[in-house]
Design an enzyme around this catalytic site. Structure first.
Site, PDB file in Angstrom:
ATOM      1  N   SER A 101       0.816  -1.397   0.354  1.00  0.00           N
ATOM      2  CA  SER A 101       0.328  -0.326   0.016  1.00  0.00           C
ATOM      3  C   SER A 101       0.674   1.214  -0.202  1.00  0.00           C
ATOM      4  O   SER A 101       1.782   0.976  -0.885  1.00  0.00           O
ATOM      5  CB  SER A 101      -1.014  -0.440   0.647  1.00  0.00           C
ATOM      6  OG  SER A 101      -1.846   0.915   1.247  1.00  0.00           O
ATOM      7  N   ASP A 151      -9.984  -4.169  -5.289  1.00  0.00           N
ATOM      8  CA  ASP A 151      -9.715  -3.158  -4.567  1.00  0.00           C
ATOM      9  C   ASP A 151     -10.448  -1.784  -4.350  1.00  0.00           C
ATOM     10  O   ASP A 151     -10.701  -1.324  -5.608  1.00  0.00           O
ATOM     11  CB  ASP A 151      -8.158  -3.389  -4.677  1.00  0.00           C
ATOM     12  CG  ASP A 151      -7.604  -2.438  -3.518  1.00  0.00           C
ATOM     13  OD1 ASP A 151      -7.988  -1.119  -2.900  1.00  0.00           O
ATOM     14  OD2 ASP A 151      -6.479  -2.213  -3.155  1.00  0.00           O
ATOM     15  N   HIS A 182      -8.372  -4.295  -0.561  1.00  0.00           N
ATOM     16  CA  HIS A 182      -6.925  -3.816  -0.537  1.00  0.00           C
ATOM     17  C   HIS A 182      -5.955  -4.964   0.796  1.00  0.00           C
ATOM     18  O   HIS A 182      -5.132  -4.695   0.441  1.00  0.00           O
ATOM     19  CB  HIS A 182      -7.248  -2.699   0.235  1.00  0.00           C
ATOM     20  CG  HIS A 182      -5.917  -1.263  -0.116  1.00  0.00           C
ATOM     21  ND1 HIS A 182      -5.547  -0.941  -1.309  1.00  0.00           N
ATOM     22  CD2 HIS A 182      -5.284  -1.054   0.933  1.00  0.00           C
ATOM     23  CE1 HIS A 182      -4.664  -0.515  -1.240  1.00  0.00           C
ATOM     24  NE2 HIS A 182      -4.252  -0.437   0.208  1.00  0.00           N
TER      25      HIS A 182
HETATM   26  C1  MLT Z   1      -1.214   5.978  -0.405  1.00  0.00           C
HETATM   27  O1  MLT Z   1      -2.033   6.863   0.503  1.00  0.00           O
HETATM   28  O2  MLT Z   1      -0.662   5.834  -0.418  1.00  0.00           O
HETATM   29  C2  MLT Z   1      -2.832   5.182  -0.800  1.00  0.00           C
HETATM   30  O3  MLT Z   1      -3.902   5.584  -0.755  1.00  0.00           O
HETATM   31  C3  MLT Z   1      -2.818   3.929  -0.066  1.00  0.00           C
HETATM   32  C4  MLT Z   1      -3.207   4.201   1.548  1.00  0.00           C
HETATM   33  O4  MLT Z   1      -4.213   3.998   1.773  1.00  0.00           O
HETATM   34  O5  MLT Z   1      -1.793   4.277   1.991  1.00  0.00           O
END
Ligand code: MLT
Length: 200
Positions: A101, A151, A182
């Site tokens: 992520s 996701d 996700h």
């Molecule tokens: C991010 O901000 O990098 C993406 O939205 C994934 C997350 O939630 O960290």
């Protein structure tokens, strides 16, 4: 940066572990253990604090990145890896990112912005880190992408755009899709392990 280093087999790449939003430097240690138990590990905690949750770069809102901070943090992380390679005496040219992520997003950002910053990457549930820039040559930089067809944060088309961008820069990309969202699923971890063993 706050981190954990674990010495492993010097013949294997060093795994750079990059957690998701709200995680820390301990989060992905079990994942590294599953994918490459003998590899050295440099596991880093993101320097950005979003309401008490650690991240690797700031965002304006969910899915919308603060580009200036993204570029600054990408360089900061690269610098940290350079220094750590000196301090812990691992091969700087043989670092494979393993990110989930937000951590996968900064790993992708390193590939987008800085040539030869990573030897390869396992990117679980990554987004397109930035648009409208030319990527450096990624020949010889293989990437494994794990993604979920459902996701809610990352539409399939965004993952496909990321894959296309990397391929256009000559990376050899392996995609693996789960029917999930996700969350990280066991099947993609198993595939990543196979990919790692095949490549290294
Ligand atoms: C991010 O901000 O990098 C993406 O939205 C994934 C997350 O939630 O960290």
């Amino acid at each position: 940066m706050k981190h954990i280093f674990k010495q492993g087999n010097n013949e294997l790449p060093t795994l750079l572990l990059l957690h998701g939003t709200g995680g820390d430097e301990r989060d992905l240690l079990p994942l590294a253990e599953m994918i490459a138990p003998e590899a050295s590990v440099l596991s880093v905690k993101g320097n950005v604090d979003e309401n008490g949750m650690a991240r690797f770069f700031a965002r304006l809102r969910e899915g919308v990145f603060d580009e200036e901070d993204l570029v600054f943090r990408t360089n900061e992380l690269k610098q940290f890896i350079d220094e750590s390679a000196n301090d812990y005496e691992f091969d700087r040219g043989n670092v494979v990112a393993l990110g989930y992520s937000n951590g996968a997003n900064i790993a992708a950002s390193m590939m987008y912005h800085i040539k030869e910053s990573l030897k390869a990457g396992i990117l679980f549930h990554a987004m397109v880190p930035r648009r409208g820039i030319e990527l450096p040559d990624l020949s010889g930089v293989p990437v494994f992408i794990g993604a979920g067809k459902r996701d809610p944060l990352i539409p399939m088309n965004e993952t496909k755009e990321l894959v296309e961008n990397l391929k256009k820069a000559h990376s050899s990309v392996t995609e693996f899709w789960t029917d999930g969202g996700h969350e990280l699923r066991r099947e993609e971890v198993d595939e990543a392990k196979k990919w790692f063993e095949k490549n290294f």
